[in-house]
Design an enzyme around this catalytic site. Structure first.
Site, mmCIF file in Angstrom:
data_model
loop_
_atom_site.group_PDB
_atom_site.id
_atom_site.type_symbol
_atom_site.label_atom_id
_atom_site.label_comp_id
_atom_site.label_asym_id
_atom_site.label_seq_id
_atom_site.Cartn_x
_atom_site.Cartn_y
_atom_site.Cartn_z
ATOM 1 N N HIS A 8 -15.010 1.326 2.641
ATOM 2 C CA HIS A 8 -14.670 1.200 1.194
ATOM 3 C C HIS A 8 -15.531 0.147 0.231
ATOM 4 O O HIS A 8 -15.125 -0.650 -0.632
ATOM 5 C CB HIS A 8 -13.410 -0.022 1.101
ATOM 6 N N GLU A 50 -3.691 7.401 -0.416
ATOM 7 C CA GLU A 50 -5.161 7.253 -0.993
ATOM 8 C C GLU A 50 -5.780 8.621 -1.440
ATOM 9 O O GLU A 50 -6.164 9.359 -0.472
ATOM 10 C CB GLU A 50 -5.939 6.385 -0.238
ATOM 11 N N HIS A 70 -6.257 1.831 -4.051
ATOM 12 C CA HIS A 70 -5.509 1.559 -2.775
ATOM 13 C C HIS A 70 -4.290 0.652 -2.704
ATOM 14 O O HIS A 70 -4.097 -0.350 -2.184
ATOM 15 C CB HIS A 70 -6.781 0.748 -1.849
#
Length: 360
Positions: A115, A323, A186
């Protein structure tokens, strides 16, 4: 414990989100379409803080896990509601090559990069381009070399509420040097309302005939596996928890679902990716996207360590994430859709979360 709200417009204290961070002002912004959606967003991490919609009895429920103070997000290690990047999901061993050069990224999910690294887009105060009753436009400039990524990247995200109870998330980006880019929101969803318990009885549909199997570190093997005959078959609505504890090596790797699904290409620019229904509330949510994949994560590593909004905790599997994305580790997987962005190109992506009314 009640999971309903009489006045979603006043459920959060805006002052609790006001703070100067590295010279920039973090704040809370509220959007409403005057109908069935109220949304709260902070420009710290461009995070979706809350989303209120009506249940089958007409009561408002907040269906996004999050915090009621900015400090909760500053301490957050689970990316609650954030825009994550420069690369959402994992890159194997924090390494990739691009146009003859090797790049090394932070290892923040050992042994991989996750991420965007130790300080990704989720930990930045985004600039507010514009704010109105229905739309919030945020921008972040990621400098060349940030977290190891090449090129100065300009990324804009538009949060917009439409009349048909739709939260639209639009991304636009450009770069001054070749780079890789994969961004997503997210949010952690519980359609019964935050704090209502596990999401295992939610019904879920995913419009995918394949998923990308992973190794024990959750890096794709490069294969596309059929979902048919596996716990990953959500082509007809199934309860999230119906097979989550099956003796399946992939479920063992993820401690549940933490996998990318390959969406069926319907030929439409904005494709139906997934749909879910809260078993207690009847609240329904459909996800449409221009992205080729969607990651289902079932909150397997939430551990009741944090106090969330309304004094509730983040229990294991008390939420799920959908996601929308390009596939994990694509910079190292030539068979996956490309995530390369070059100067002169404009990256565009859109994902809509639609709330068509509660099931009776």
């Amino acid at each position: 414990m009640s999971f309903t709200h009489n006045d979603p417009g006043s459920a959060l204290d805006a002052a609790a989100f006001e703070q100067t961070i590295e010279g920039k002002e973090a704040r809370l912004y509220r959007l409403s379409n005057g109908k069935g959606l109220h949304v709260a967003i902070t420009n710290y991490g461009a995070r979706l803080v809350a989303l209120y919609t009506r249940d089958r009895d007409g009561a408002w429920r907040d269906v996004v896990l999050g915090f009621d103070k900015l400090q909760g997000y500053l301490d957050d290690g689970d990316y609650h509601g954030a825009i994550v990047g420069r690369y959402a999901n994992r890159i194997a061993r924090g390494r990739f090559s691009l146009e003859g050069r090797d790049y090394t990224l932070a290892i923040n999910n050992a042994p991989n990069h996750l991420h965007g690294g130790k300080k990704g887009f989720n930990a930045a105060v985004w600039d507010v381009v514009s704010a109105s009753e229905r739309e919030l436009v945020l921008q972040y400039i990621s400098p060349d070399g940030e977290e190891g990524y090449p090129g100065t990247l300009s990324l804009t995200v538009h949060y917009r509420l439409a009349d048909d109870d739709r939260l639209e998330i639009h991304f636009l980006a450009n770069t001054d040097a070749a780079t890789v880019l994969n961004v997503t929101n997210h949010a952690y969803w519980n359609l019964n309302g935050q704090g209502s318990g596990p999401v295992l009885e939610h019904e879920l549909f995913i419009n995918a005939g394949h998923f990308t199997p992973v190794d024990e570190t959750l890096i794709p093997t490069g294969d596309l596996a059929f979902v048919t005959g596996t716990p990953f078959d959500f082509t007809k609505p199934e309860k999230i928890g119906a097979r989550i504890n099956d003796d399946n090596p992939q479920l063992v790797h993820g401690a549940g679902y933490d996998h990318n699904f390959v969406l069926m290409d319907t030929g439409e620019e904005l494709m139906l990716a997934a749909a879910a229904t809260g078993d207690q509330s009847g609240i329904r949510m459909a996800v449409y996207t221009t992205e080729p994949g969607i990651q289902l994560y079932t909150g397997n590593f939430l551990q009741s360590l944090h106090t969330l909004k309304y004094g509730l905790t983040d229990e294991r599997r008390s939420a799920f994430c959908l996601e929308t994305q390009h596939f994990p580790d694509s910079p190292n997987q030539p068979g996956f859709p490309s995530v390369l962005l070059r100067p002169g190109q404009v990256f565009q992506s859109r994902t809509d979360f639609v709330f068509p009314g509660a099931a009776k």
